[in-house]
Scaffold this motif. Sequence first.
Motif, short mmCIF file in Angstrom:
data_model
loop_
_atom_site.label_atom_id
_atom_site.label_comp_id
_atom_site.label_asym_id
_atom_site.label_seq_id
_atom_site.Cartn_x
_atom_site.Cartn_y
_atom_site.Cartn_z
N VAL A 138 42.57 87.23 28.39
CA VAL A 138 42.87 86.36 27.32
C VAL A 138 44.27 86.85 26.27
O VAL A 138 44.59 87.79 26.34
CB VAL A 138 41.77 86.37 25.85
CG1 VAL A 138 42.06 85.18 24.90
CG2 VAL A 138 40.42 85.82 26.64
N SER A 139 45.12 85.77 26.23
CA SER A 139 46.29 86.04 25.56
C SER A 139 46.35 85.09 24.21
O SER A 139 46.07 83.91 24.18
CB SER A 139 47.63 85.70 26.16
OG SER A 139 47.63 86.19 27.57
N VAL A 140 46.69 85.79 23.24
CA VAL A 140 46.52 85.19 21.97
C VAL A 140 47.92 85.09 21.06
O VAL A 140 48.67 86.11 21.18
CB VAL A 140 45.57 85.51 20.97
CG1 VAL A 140 44.11 85.21 21.63
CG2 VAL A 140 45.60 87.15 20.48
N TYR A 141 48.24 83.96 20.25
CA TYR A 141 49.39 84.28 19.38
C TYR A 141 48.99 83.43 18.24
O TYR A 141 48.25 82.37 18.30
CB TYR A 141 50.53 83.41 20.00
CG TYR A 141 51.74 83.41 19.01
CD1 TYR A 141 52.29 84.38 18.48
CD2 TYR A 141 51.99 82.04 18.29
CE1 TYR A 141 53.13 84.36 17.51
CE2 TYR A 141 53.01 81.98 17.39
CZ TYR A 141 53.78 82.95 17.17
OH TYR A 141 54.69 83.10 16.00
N ASP A 142 49.35 84.06 16.96
CA ASP A 142 49.08 83.51 15.67
C ASP A 142 50.38 83.71 14.89
O ASP A 142 50.83 84.76 14.83
CB ASP A 142 47.84 83.81 14.81
CG ASP A 142 47.35 82.86 13.87
OD1 ASP A 142 46.50 82.33 13.97
OD2 ASP A 142 48.07 82.79 12.88
N LEU A 143 50.76 82.63 13.87
CA LEU A 143 51.89 83.14 12.98
C LEU A 143 51.41 84.27 12.14
O LEU A 143 52.46 84.98 11.97
CB LEU A 143 51.93 81.71 12.19
CG LEU A 143 53.03 80.75 12.69
CD1 LEU A 143 53.15 79.64 11.45
CD2 LEU A 143 54.26 81.20 13.04
N ARG A 144 50.35 84.29 11.70
CA ARG A 144 49.90 85.53 10.91
C ARG A 144 49.33 86.38 11.90
O ARG A 144 48.31 86.30 12.48
CB ARG A 144 48.73 84.98 9.87
CG ARG A 144 49.19 84.06 9.01
CD ARG A 144 48.25 83.74 7.93
NE ARG A 144 47.19 83.22 8.50
CZ ARG A 144 45.64 83.72 8.59
NH1 ARG A 144 45.58 84.86 7.94
NH2 ARG A 144 44.72 82.98 9.11
#
Length: 311
Positions: A152-158
């Motif tokens: 799993v790869s994740v990205y969030d502005l925060r």
Amino acid sequence: MLILEEAAVRSVLTPERCMEGMRKVLRDLAEGKCAMPDRLICRMPNTAMLGFMPAYVGDYYGAKVIAAYAPNMGTEYPSHIGYVMLFESVHSTVVAMVEAGSITEIRTGCVSAIATDLLARKDASHLGIIGCGAQARSHFAAISRIRNIRQVSVYDLRREAAERFAEEVRGTGIPVTIADSVAEAVRDADIICTLTPAKEAYLTREMVKPGAHINAVGTFTPTTREVDSDLVAASRLYGDYAASTRTESGEYLIPLQEGKIQESHLLGDLGGLLTGKTEGRRSDSDITLFDALGLAVEDVESAKMVYLAVQ
Ligand SMILES: NC(=O)c1ccc[n+]([C@@H]2O[C@H](COP(=O)([O-])OP(=O)(O)OC[C@H]3O[C@@H](n4cnc5c(N)ncnc54)[C@H](O)[C@@H]3O)[C@@H](O)[C@H]2O)c1
């Protein structure tokens, strides 16, 4: 009349049960067994998007009234607040009010998982998630049940939201990386979920590899979108309900207005795929794109399932 809160919803709507219910109601919708009048979504002066979403699913009917309130992001308050009012169809009495934030969270991930099951490659194993809030949790829970997710790869502005979610994924034993950009999070992903309240497209054609499947979930109005026009044009496009996609989806309407796609670019919807009337993926290199607006039949069916399980 019962008032059924979040704990009741979560105890009944496991991903498996909810996916089964959503498959059934989407098929029923395609076969004309449900009614779903147009929903009303209004922007309130405090910026809340207030939705009134009515549907009839046969033995029960009702409406979800829900506020999507982006300023609650990152606070102790939920971003989706409301109830489904559930009526039985014989005497039209109200049988329950069912907490709708949890229904919305769970059913949306389950419907994307159904789309993923119908459209993604069978060997899809790398999941890329943009936006690490409530929807990230429900999407991970449901999609990891229909494909063998190994990365799993994740990205969030925060960054802190990404870290919190990554910790939860790690707890399941699946390796997870936190990316510094959208492009990095989706570069090797076989399944991409866009789960943010962004207004402008941020997922572009060159970021996505051939063969990927995308669930575009975060936006649901004619003027907002997460996926850019060139990527929509390069994809095989499906909605959750084509009649609604044609009038409400920015992912479809903006490239149409720009002349980047024709009306025929929308190939169909989940009901068509589930009943075998719509053709899905044609080759391992196709990019497939599922655009979710969220449907009232999903909410009323979910509320009905919770009511029937606890009454
Ligand atoms: N289509 C549907 O059926 C449906 C159903 C439920 C929710 N939604 C929508 O999905 C979105 C996510 O819902 P949620 O309940 O998970 O919200 P949430 O507030 O729990 O989480 C959203 C996350 O996205 C992050 N984010 C915001 N803008 C971003 C950007 N540009 N790039 C990367 N990350 C960004 C926020 O920091 C936050 O962590 C909302 O817009 C919501 O209205 C759609």
